[in-house]
Design a protein around this motif. Structure first.
Motif, PDB file in Angstrom:
ATOM      1  N   VAL A 187       0.817  -1.247  -0.024  1.00 29.65           N
ATOM      2  CA  VAL A 187      -0.158  -0.161   0.058  1.00 29.65           C
ATOM      3  C   VAL A 187       0.901   1.191  -0.154  1.00 29.65           C
ATOM      4  O   VAL A 187       0.537   2.153  -0.917  1.00 29.65           O
ATOM      5  N   LEU A 188       2.086   1.275   0.592  1.00 29.45           N
ATOM      6  CA  LEU A 188       2.760   2.451   0.932  1.00 29.45           C
ATOM      7  C   LEU A 188       3.586   2.686  -0.289  1.00 29.45           C
ATOM      8  O   LEU A 188       4.067   3.750  -0.303  1.00 29.45           O
ATOM      9  N   GLU A 189       3.756   1.566  -1.209  1.00 26.67           N
ATOM     10  CA  GLU A 189       4.370   1.799  -2.549  1.00 26.67           C
ATOM     11  C   GLU A 189       3.808   2.636  -3.557  1.00 26.67           C
ATOM     12  O   GLU A 189       4.395   3.171  -4.481  1.00 26.67           O
ATOM     13  N   GLY A 190       2.399   3.028  -3.169  1.00 27.52           N
ATOM     14  CA  GLY A 190       1.787   3.664  -4.220  1.00 27.52           C
ATOM     15  C   GLY A 190       1.954   5.195  -4.199  1.00 27.52           C
ATOM     16  O   GLY A 190       2.795   5.851  -3.288  1.00 27.52           O
ATOM     17  N   SER A 191       1.210   5.937  -4.924  1.00 22.32           N
ATOM     18  CA  SER A 191       1.322   7.522  -4.954  1.00 22.32           C
ATOM     19  C   SER A 191       0.912   7.918  -3.437  1.00 22.32           C
ATOM     20  O   SER A 191       0.139   7.551  -2.964  1.00 22.32           O
ATOM     21  N   ILE A 192       2.039   8.810  -3.239  1.00 20.87           N
ATOM     22  CA  ILE A 192       1.841   9.331  -1.718  1.00 20.87           C
ATOM     23  C   ILE A 192       0.541  10.121  -1.586  1.00 20.87           C
ATOM     24  O   ILE A 192      -0.445  10.034  -0.555  1.00 20.87           O
ATOM     25  N   TYR A 193       0.333  11.000  -2.583  1.00 21.32           N
ATOM     26  CA  TYR A 193      -0.837  11.961  -2.318  1.00 21.32           C
ATOM     27  C   TYR A 193      -2.012  11.890  -3.477  1.00 21.32           C
ATOM     28  O   TYR A 193      -2.462  12.777  -4.083  1.00 21.32           O
ATOM     29  N   ALA A 194      -2.290  10.483  -3.542  1.00 23.16           N
ATOM     30  CA  ALA A 194      -3.214  10.159  -4.610  1.00 23.16           C
ATOM     31  C   ALA A 194      -4.608  11.096  -4.447  1.00 23.16           C
ATOM     32  O   ALA A 194      -5.152  11.426  -5.736  1.00 23.16           O
ATOM     33  N   HIS A 195      -5.157  11.200  -3.120  1.00 25.20           N
ATOM     34  CA  HIS A 195      -6.401  11.900  -3.214  1.00 25.20           C
ATOM     35  C   HIS A 195      -6.503  13.116  -3.628  1.00 25.20           C
ATOM     36  O   HIS A 195      -7.544  13.653  -3.801  1.00 25.20           O
ATOM     37  N   SER A 196      -5.394  13.905  -3.444  1.00 27.05           N
ATOM     38  CA  SER A 196      -5.279  15.275  -3.681  1.00 27.05           C
ATOM     39  C   SER A 196      -5.472  15.306  -5.262  1.00 27.05           C
ATOM     40  O   SER A 196      -5.808  16.784  -5.615  1.00 27.05           O
ATOM     41  N   ARG A 197      -5.645  14.453  -5.883  1.00 23.64           N
ATOM     42  CA  ARG A 197      -5.836  14.619  -7.459  1.00 23.64           C
ATOM     43  C   ARG A 197      -7.045  14.426  -8.067  1.00 23.64           C
ATOM     44  O   ARG A 197      -7.234  14.669  -9.180  1.00 23.64           O
ATOM     45  N   VAL A 198      -8.131  14.258  -7.258  1.00 24.79           N
ATOM     46  CA  VAL A 198      -9.362  14.170  -7.416  1.00 24.79           C
ATOM     47  C   VAL A 198     -10.193  15.067  -7.188  1.00 24.79           C
ATOM     48  O   VAL A 198      -9.905  15.985  -6.350  1.00 24.79           O
ATOM     49  N   ARG A 199     -11.414  15.689  -7.902  1.00 26.61           N
ATOM     50  CA  ARG A 199     -12.022  16.793  -7.627  1.00 26.61           C
ATOM     51  C   ARG A 199     -12.854  16.540  -6.229  1.00 26.61           C
ATOM     52  O   ARG A 199     -12.890  17.597  -5.530  1.00 26.61           O
ATOM     53  N   PHE A 200     -13.282  15.630  -5.943  1.00 21.94           N
ATOM     54  CA  PHE A 200     -14.245  15.108  -4.391  1.00 21.94           C
ATOM     55  C   PHE A 200     -13.461  14.045  -3.871  1.00 21.94           C
ATOM     56  O   PHE A 200     -13.920  12.837  -4.113  1.00 21.94           O
ATOM     57  N   PRO A 201     -12.373  14.252  -3.228  1.00 25.28           N
ATOM     58  CA  PRO A 201     -11.728  13.243  -2.385  1.00 25.28           C
ATOM     59  C   PRO A 201     -12.633  12.136  -1.566  1.00 25.28           C
ATOM     60  O   PRO A 201     -13.634  12.616  -1.263  1.00 25.28           O
ATOM     61  N   PRO A 202     -12.042  11.175  -1.389  1.00 23.07           N
ATOM     62  CA  PRO A 202     -12.949  10.104  -0.669  1.00 23.07           C
ATOM     63  C   PRO A 202     -12.782  10.398   1.036  1.00 23.07           C
ATOM     64  O   PRO A 202     -11.892  11.363   1.436  1.00 23.07           O
ATOM     65  N   PHE A 203     -13.639   9.876   1.677  1.00 22.27           N
ATOM     66  CA  PHE A 203     -13.659  10.049   3.109  1.00 22.27           C
ATOM     67  C   PHE A 203     -13.030   8.768   3.697  1.00 22.27           C
ATOM     68  O   PHE A 203     -13.279   7.711   3.650  1.00 22.27           O
ATOM     69  N   ARG A 204     -12.205   9.307   5.022  1.00 22.33           N
ATOM     70  CA  ARG A 204     -11.396   8.382   5.727  1.00 22.33           C
ATOM     71  C   ARG A 204     -11.618   8.673   7.071  1.00 22.33           C
ATOM     72  O   ARG A 204     -11.799   9.743   7.511  1.00 22.33           O
ATOM     73  N   PHE A 205     -11.677   7.553   7.873  1.00 26.95           N
ATOM     74  CA  PHE A 205     -11.878   7.524   9.346  1.00 26.95           C
ATOM     75  C   PHE A 205     -11.262   6.151   9.697  1.00 26.95           C
ATOM     76  O   PHE A 205     -11.138   4.980   8.959  1.00 26.95           O
ATOM     77  N   SER A 206     -11.199   6.090  10.843  1.00 32.46           N
ATOM     78  CA  SER A 206     -10.760   4.772  11.672  1.00 32.46           C
ATOM     79  C   SER A 206     -11.425   4.619  12.975  1.00 32.46           C
ATOM     80  O   SER A 206     -11.839   5.357  13.390  1.00 32.46           O
ATOM     81  N   LEU A 207     -11.488   3.388  13.467  1.00 24.63           N
ATOM     82  CA  LEU A 207     -12.189   2.938  14.556  1.00 24.63           C
ATOM     83  C   LEU A 207     -11.349   1.910  15.399  1.00 24.63           C
ATOM     84  O   LEU A 207     -10.490   1.069  14.389  1.00 24.63           O
ATOM     85  N   GLU A 208     -11.396   1.661  16.533  1.00 26.18           N
ATOM     86  CA  GLU A 208     -10.896   0.706  17.374  1.00 26.18           C
ATOM     87  C   GLU A 208     -11.803   0.075  18.247  1.00 26.18           C
ATOM     88  O   GLU A 208     -12.653   0.490  18.904  1.00 26.18           O
ATOM     89  N   ALA A 209     -11.707  -1.289  18.031  1.00 30.35           N
ATOM     90  CA  ALA A 209     -12.885  -2.216  18.766  1.00 30.35           C
ATOM     91  C   ALA A 209     -11.983  -3.047  20.124  1.00 30.35           C
ATOM     92  O   ALA A 209     -11.296  -3.897  19.333  1.00 30.35           O
ATOM     93  N   ALA A 210     -11.984  -2.538  21.215  1.00 35.19           N
ATOM     94  CA  ALA A 210     -11.181  -3.152  22.207  1.00 35.19           C
ATOM     95  C   ALA A 210     -12.043  -3.975  23.291  1.00 35.19           C
ATOM     96  O   ALA A 210     -11.695  -4.650  24.146  1.00 35.19           O
ATOM     97  N   ASP A 211     -13.438  -4.045  23.099  1.00 36.15           N
ATOM     98  CA  ASP A 211     -14.159  -4.604  23.899  1.00 36.15           C
ATOM     99  C   ASP A 211     -14.537  -6.056  23.514  1.00 36.15           C
ATOM    100  O   ASP A 211     -15.550  -6.432  23.029  1.00 36.15           O
ATOM    101  N   GLU A 212     -13.540  -7.202  23.986  1.00 38.25           N
ATOM    102  CA  GLU A 212     -13.499  -8.537  23.423  1.00 38.25           C
ATOM    103  C   GLU A 212     -14.844  -9.158  24.049  1.00 38.25           C
ATOM    104  O   GLU A 212     -15.352  -9.965  23.306  1.00 38.25           O
ATOM    105  N   ASN A 213     -15.086  -8.888  25.091  1.00 37.30           N
ATOM    106  CA  ASN A 213     -16.296  -9.557  25.801  1.00 37.30           C
ATOM    107  C   ASN A 213     -17.370  -9.314  25.167  1.00 37.30           C
ATOM    108  O   ASN A 213     -18.300 -10.319  24.925  1.00 37.30           O
ATOM    109  N   ARG A 214     -17.850  -8.257  24.924  1.00 32.68           N
ATOM    110  CA  ARG A 214     -19.201  -7.906  23.911  1.00 32.68           C
ATOM    111  C   ARG A 214     -18.956  -8.613  22.486  1.00 32.68           C
ATOM    112  O   ARG A 214     -20.045  -9.025  22.184  1.00 32.68           O
ATOM    113  N   ILE A 215     -18.051  -8.499  22.205  1.00 30.14           N
ATOM    114  CA  ILE A 215     -17.732  -9.224  20.835  1.00 30.14           C
ATOM    115  C   ILE A 215     -17.917 -10.781  20.918  1.00 30.14           C
ATOM    116  O   ILE A 215     -18.733 -11.484  19.932  1.00 30.14           O
ATOM    117  N   HIS A 216     -17.449 -11.187  21.981  1.00 36.28           N
ATOM    118  CA  HIS A 216     -17.398 -12.771  22.276  1.00 36.28           C
ATOM    119  C   HIS A 216     -18.973 -13.099  22.408  1.00 36.28           C
ATOM    120  O   HIS A 216     -19.428 -14.186  22.194  1.00 36.28           O
TER     121      HIS A 216
END
Length: 544
Positions: free
Chosen positions: A386-415
Motif C-alpha cells: 500500500v505504501l509503495e503507491g502514490s503518496i498524495y493520490a487523493h489530492s488529484r481528484v475533484r471530490f476526495p474520498p472520506f477516511r476515518f478509523s475505529l478501534e474495537a477493544a471490548d472483546e467480551n461484547r464481541i464474544h
C-alpha cells in the motif's frame, strides 16, 4: 466349538497388543539411548573441538580473534563448504582471514554461529545481541538462525525497540528476512502510530514519515486528527533539529542519509523522494521543509472537516491558506451536488482519476483507482504494498474520498455476539457506521465486519456507549433512496493486516455491506499479544 473359537479370538489380539507394546517400549528406549549418545558426542565436539581447539587443522581469523577449528566440522556449514571443499584459494590454506563489511557483526555473533556449527544450537537472544547474531547468521548462511533472529525481532517490536530495529534494517539488507521485519514495522507504525508514537515518528527517516501518515492504512480517527498528528511531529522534528545544531542532541535516524530504494518504499519518481536527500549536498533543510509543506498541503483531506476546524488550522499557520480555502469551496460544491440530485439517482458521476485542473505543482500525478471488484478471499496483505503507491493520490481528484478509523477493544461484547460500533460518521448527507459482530453461520463461528448507511433525517439509534457521534461538517440531507458507494477496510487484527475491498455497491437506508470470516475470528482469538485483543480498522469510502 463356539466357545473354543471365541477364546482364540480373545487371546490373539491380547498377545499381539502386548508384543507391540514391548516393541514400542524397546524402540523408545533405543531412541533415548541414541539421543543421549548424540548429546554426549556433540558436547564433546563442542568442548574439546571448539572450546579447547583439540586436533585443529585450520585457523579462522575474525575481528582480531583466532579460532582453531576443524575442516570436517566446518564443511557442515554451507559457507565453509563452498570455501574449503571447492576450488577456492582458501581450500588449501591453514589460516583463513575473514573480514566483514557489515558493522553489526561482532564477536558475539561470530561465536554464536561457530557454536552452532559445533552442535550447540541453543542461542539466548536479547535486544543487545540479536542484531549482531542475525548479521553473522546471514554472513555464514545459517538460515535457521537467521529465521530465529527475524522472529525474535518481529515479536519484540514495541515503542521502545522499533527505532533501533529500523536503524538496523536500513543499514544492511538481509533478503526476505529484512522484508519480513520491514513489513512488521510498517504494520506496527500504521496500527499504533497515532496512539502513542509521536516521538518515534520524529526519529523516522523522512520518507517513512511522509508515506505512512498520508496513507489510507494509517489508523487515525479523523482527518483533523491526522493534521494534528502531522503538525505535532513536524514540531518535534524541528525541535530535535534545533538541538542538533546547538550540539545538544544525539544522532537519530532522521539525521541520516538513508537509501530506502532497497526497502521498496521510496518512489522511483524523484519528486516523491524528497526525504532521501543526502545531508552532504547542503539542501537537507530545504528538502525537509518542502516535504513538510507537501504533507500539510496534500496528505490531509481537508474538505470533510468542519468550518471551525478549518479556521483553527488556518490559525496554526502550518497549512497553506489557499489549500484550506479550496477545501472549503470543494465541500460546498459537494454539498450542492448531493442536495441537487433527484431521489431516484444513484450515481453522481464522480471520477477518481487525475484532474488536470489541479495545481500542477502537486508532486503526485498518479491516478486514483477505486476497487473494481469485491474481496472474495481474505488473506493477510502487505502494508508495504500500500505504501509503495502514490503518496498524495487523493489530492488529484475533484471530490476526495472520506477516511476515518475505529478501534474495537471490548472483546467480551464481541464474544457475546453483541454488535460493537464505530462512532457515527457524517459523509455526503448520510450517517455511516462500521460495526463488528461475532456470528454463527452454518454451524461455524465467524467475525463479521460491515459498513452501514443511515439516510434521510435519521441518526442511528445505537445501544453502545462507546459509539457516540463524531464531529462532522454542517449536516445536510441526501434524500436519495439509494447511493452507490465503494469502500476499503484496512483491518489490523493481532499483528496482521487484512485489506477488504468493495466495488461500488448500492446502499439503501440502514443497509449494510461487509464480510464475515472464520479466518478473521481465528486470527483475533489466537492472538498472543498481551492485553486486550483490539481490532483497528481504517476506512476509505467514496460515492460514484
Amino acid at each position: 466349538m463356539k466357545d473354543s473359537h471365541s477364546g482364540s479370538l480373545l487371546d490373539l489380539p491380547k498377545r499381539t497388543f502386548i508384543r507391540r507394546t514391548q516393541d514400542y517400549e524397546s524402540n523408545t528406549l533405543d531412541r533415548m539411548c541414541h539421543f543421549e549418545q548424540m548429546k554426549r558426542m556433540t558436547q564433546g565436539i563442542y568442548k574439546r573441538g571448539f572450546f579447547n581447539s583439540k586436533f585443529s587443522d585450520v585457523t579462522i581469523e575474525a575481528l582480531g580473534m583466532k579460532y582453531q577449528l576443524h575442516r570436517i566440522i566446518l564443511v557442515q556449514n554451507s559457507f565453509f563448504a563452498g570455501m574449503l571443499d571447492g576450488s577456492w584459494a582458501e581450500s588449501d590454506k591453514r589460516t583463513i582471514n575473514l573480514t566483514f563489511d557489515d558493522p553489526h557483526i561482532t564477536l558475539e555473533g561470530v561465536n554464536a554461529v561457530f557454536a552452532r556449527i559445533y552442535g550447540q544450537f541453543e542461542v539466548r537472544l536479547h535486544p543487545k545481541n540479536v542484531f549482531s547474531i542475525m548479521a553473522a547468521a546471514s554472513y555464514f548462511n545459517d538460515s535457521d538462525l537467521l529465521d530465529i533472529c527475524t522472529t525474535y525481532i518481529i515479536d519484540s517490536i514495541t515503542k521502545e525497540t522499533v527505532v533501533d530495529s529500523i536503524g538496523f534494517i536500513v543499514a544492511s539488507y538481509y533478503g526476505i528476512n529484512s522484508d519480513a521485519i520491514i513489513e512488521a514495522i510498517f504494520t506496527f507504525l500504521c496500527r499504533e502510530g497515532f496512539a502513542d508514537l509521536k516521538e518515534v515518528f520524529a526519529q523516522l527517516p523522512l520518507s517513512w514519515f511522509e508515506r505512512i501518515v498520508a496513507s489510507d492504512c494509517f489508523c487515525v480517527p479523523s482527518e483533523y486528527e491526522r493534521y494534528c498528528f502531522i503538525r505535532d511531529v513536524i514540531e518535534l522534528r524541528q525541535k530535535r533539529s534545533d538541538r542538533t545544531k546547538t550540539g545538544h542532541r544525539p544522532l537519530s535516524l532522521a539525521d541520516s542519509a538513508l537509501d530506502l530504494s532497497s526497502l521498496s518504499l521510496a518512489s522511483s519518481d524523484s519528486s516523491e523522494t524528497s526525504g532521501s536527500t543526502s545531508a552532504s549536498d547542503g539542501s537537507e533543510g530545504e528538502s525537509e521543509e518542502t516535504t513538510f509543506r507537501d504533507m500539510l498541503s496534500y496528505g490531509v483531506v481537508y474538505s470533510h472537516m468542519r468550518f471551525d476546524q478549518l479556521l483553527q488550522i488556518r490559525g496554526d499557520g502550518f497549512a497553506p491558506a489557499h489549500v484550506l480555502e479550496k477545501a472549503f469551496w470543494t465541500q460546498q460544491e459537494f454539498r450542492c451536488l448531493i442536495e441537487g440530485s433527484a431521489e431516484h439517482i444513484t450515481t453522481l458521476g464522480i471520477q477518481y482519476d487525475v484532474d488536470v485542473s489541479k495545481d500542477t505543482s502537486d508532486p503526485s500525478p498518479s491516478e486514483v483507482l477505486i476497487p473494481s471488484g469485491d474481496t472474495d478471499k481474505i488473506d493477510e496483505k502487505q502494508v508495504s504494498g500500500v505504501l509503495e503507491g502514490s503518496i498524495y493520490a487523493h489530492s488529484r481528484v475533484r471530490f476526495p474520498p472520506f477516511r476515518f478509523s475505529l478501534e474495537a477493544a471490548d472483546e467480551n461484547r464481541i464474544h457475546r455476539g453483541d454488535r460493537v460500533y464505530s462512532k457515527t460518521q457524517f459523509y455526503a448527507g448520510s450517517y455511516w457506521i462500521v460495526y463488528i459482530q461475532k456470528l454463527v453461520a452454518q454451524g461455524s463461528s465467524k467475525l463479521g465486519i460491515y459498513l452501514q448507511r443511515w439516510a434521510q433525517d435519521e441518526e442511528p439509534e445505537i445501544e453502545d456507549p462507546h459509539a457516540s457521534a463524531s464531529h462532522r461538517v454542517s449536516v445536510y440531507v441526501d434524500r436519495r433512496e439509494e447511493v452507490q458507494t465503494w469502500f476499503q477496510l484496512y483491518c489490523f487484527i493481532s499483528d496482521q493486516c487484512f485489506i477488504l475491498e468493495s466495488k461500488p455497491d448500492l446502499f439503501k437506508n440502514t443497509q449494510s455491506w461487509g464480510w464475515r470470516s472464520s479466518k478473521l475470528l481465528k486470527v483475533w482469538t489466537d492472538s498472543a499479544a498481551p492485553g486486550p485483543h483490539t481490532i483497528k480498522i481504517s476506512v476509505v469510502m467514496g460515492h460514484v
